[in-house]
Design a protein around this motif. Structure first.
Motif, PDB file in Angstrom:
ATOM      1  N   GLY A   1       0.823  -1.200   0.000  1.00 19.84           N
ATOM      2  CA  GLY A   1       0.000   0.000   0.000  1.00 19.84           C
ATOM      3  C   GLY A   1       0.855   1.247   0.000  1.00 19.84           C
ATOM      4  O   GLY A   1       2.018   1.217   0.410  1.00 19.84           O
TER       5      GLY A   1
ATOM      6  N   PHE B   1      -7.885   2.703  -5.197  1.00 18.87           N
ATOM      7  CA  PHE B   1      -7.468   4.048  -4.854  1.00 18.87           C
ATOM      8  C   PHE B   1      -8.600   4.798  -4.179  1.00 18.87           C
ATOM      9  O   PHE B   1      -9.770   4.634  -4.531  1.00 18.87           O
ATOM     10  CB  PHE B   1      -7.040   4.810  -6.116  1.00 18.87           C
ATOM     11  CG  PHE B   1      -6.628   6.232  -5.858  1.00 18.87           C
ATOM     12  CD1 PHE B   1      -5.387   6.515  -5.333  1.00 18.87           C
ATOM     13  CD2 PHE B   1      -7.495   7.276  -6.123  1.00 18.87           C
ATOM     14  CE1 PHE B   1      -4.997   7.817  -5.083  1.00 18.87           C
ATOM     15  CE2 PHE B   1      -7.120   8.585  -5.884  1.00 18.87           C
ATOM     16  CZ  PHE B   1      -5.874   8.857  -5.361  1.00 18.87           C
TER      17      PHE B   1
ATOM     18  N   LYS C   1      -3.562   4.117  -1.746  1.00 26.09           N
ATOM     19  CA  LYS C   1      -3.501   3.198  -2.875  1.00 26.09           C
ATOM     20  C   LYS C   1      -3.168   1.822  -2.314  1.00 26.09           C
ATOM     21  O   LYS C   1      -2.191   1.669  -1.577  1.00 26.09           O
ATOM     22  CB  LYS C   1      -2.386   3.633  -3.829  1.00 26.09           C
ATOM     23  CG  LYS C   1      -2.736   3.642  -5.272  1.00 26.09           C
ATOM     24  CD  LYS C   1      -1.515   3.963  -6.100  1.00 26.09           C
ATOM     25  CE  LYS C   1      -1.579   5.400  -6.557  1.00 26.09           C
ATOM     26  NZ  LYS C   1      -0.556   5.705  -7.562  1.00 26.09           N
TER      27      LYS C   1
ATOM     28  N   THR D   1      -5.458  -2.240  -8.736  1.00 30.06           N
ATOM     29  CA  THR D   1      -5.004  -1.220  -7.799  1.00 30.06           C
ATOM     30  C   THR D   1      -6.227  -0.458  -7.328  1.00 30.06           C
ATOM     31  O   THR D   1      -6.974   0.074  -8.145  1.00 30.06           O
ATOM     32  CB  THR D   1      -4.017  -0.254  -8.467  1.00 30.06           C
ATOM     33  OG1 THR D   1      -2.898  -0.994  -8.941  1.00 30.06           O
ATOM     34  CG2 THR D   1      -3.545   0.800  -7.493  1.00 30.06           C
TER      35      THR D   1
ATOM     36  N   PHE E   1      -2.489  -2.164  -3.456  1.00 31.04           N
ATOM     37  CA  PHE E   1      -2.184  -3.042  -4.579  1.00 31.04           C
ATOM     38  C   PHE E   1      -2.581  -4.468  -4.230  1.00 31.04           C
ATOM     39  O   PHE E   1      -2.119  -5.024  -3.238  1.00 31.04           O
ATOM     40  CB  PHE E   1      -0.690  -2.981  -4.915  1.00 31.04           C
ATOM     41  CG  PHE E   1      -0.231  -1.603  -5.289  1.00 31.04           C
ATOM     42  CD1 PHE E   1      -0.461  -1.092  -6.556  1.00 31.04           C
ATOM     43  CD2 PHE E   1       0.422  -0.796  -4.364  1.00 31.04           C
ATOM     44  CE1 PHE E   1      -0.046   0.178  -6.904  1.00 31.04           C
ATOM     45  CE2 PHE E   1       0.840   0.478  -4.706  1.00 31.04           C
ATOM     46  CZ  PHE E   1       0.605   0.961  -5.981  1.00 31.04           C
TER      47      PHE E   1
END
Length: 99
Positions: free
Chosen positions: A37, A66, A57, A64, A59
């Motif tokens: 992150g 956000f 964010k 991904t 991952f």
């Protein structure tokens, strides 16, 4: 979760960094395959009431996630962002299990 925290144009104190790490570590309970992150902390110009910006964010394999939130304090903005990312993780996990 491996977390990278950046503060733009100011230095974040250790208690804020610990708070962010603790909040984002709780996301592992909703989706256990989080890779890493990123968190970006900013103070918006001009000075107003809700000028603290937190961008998160996360991952995960294949995507991904956000979220960007503004509030009067970084802690409040972090709480809002974590709730939003939690909803996104649950939706993403449901999408994976239905396919």
């Amino acid at each position: 979760m491996k977390l990278q925290i950046r503060s733009v144009h100011f230095t974040a104190d250790q208690s804020l960094l610990d708070f962010l790490q603790k909040k984002l570590d709780k996301l592992d309970t909703f989706f256990d395959r989080i890779v890493s992150g990123e968190v970006v902390l900013r103070v918006q110009k001009p000075e107003s009431h809700d000028n603290k910006l937190v961008e998160v964010k996360v991952f995960v394999p294949g995507a991904t996630l956000f979220c960007s939130e503004e509030a009067g304090t970084f802690e409040t903005a972090t709480d809002k962002a974590v709730e939003d990312i939690k909803k996104q993780l649950i939706r993403y996990k449901d999408k994976l299990t239905t396919h």
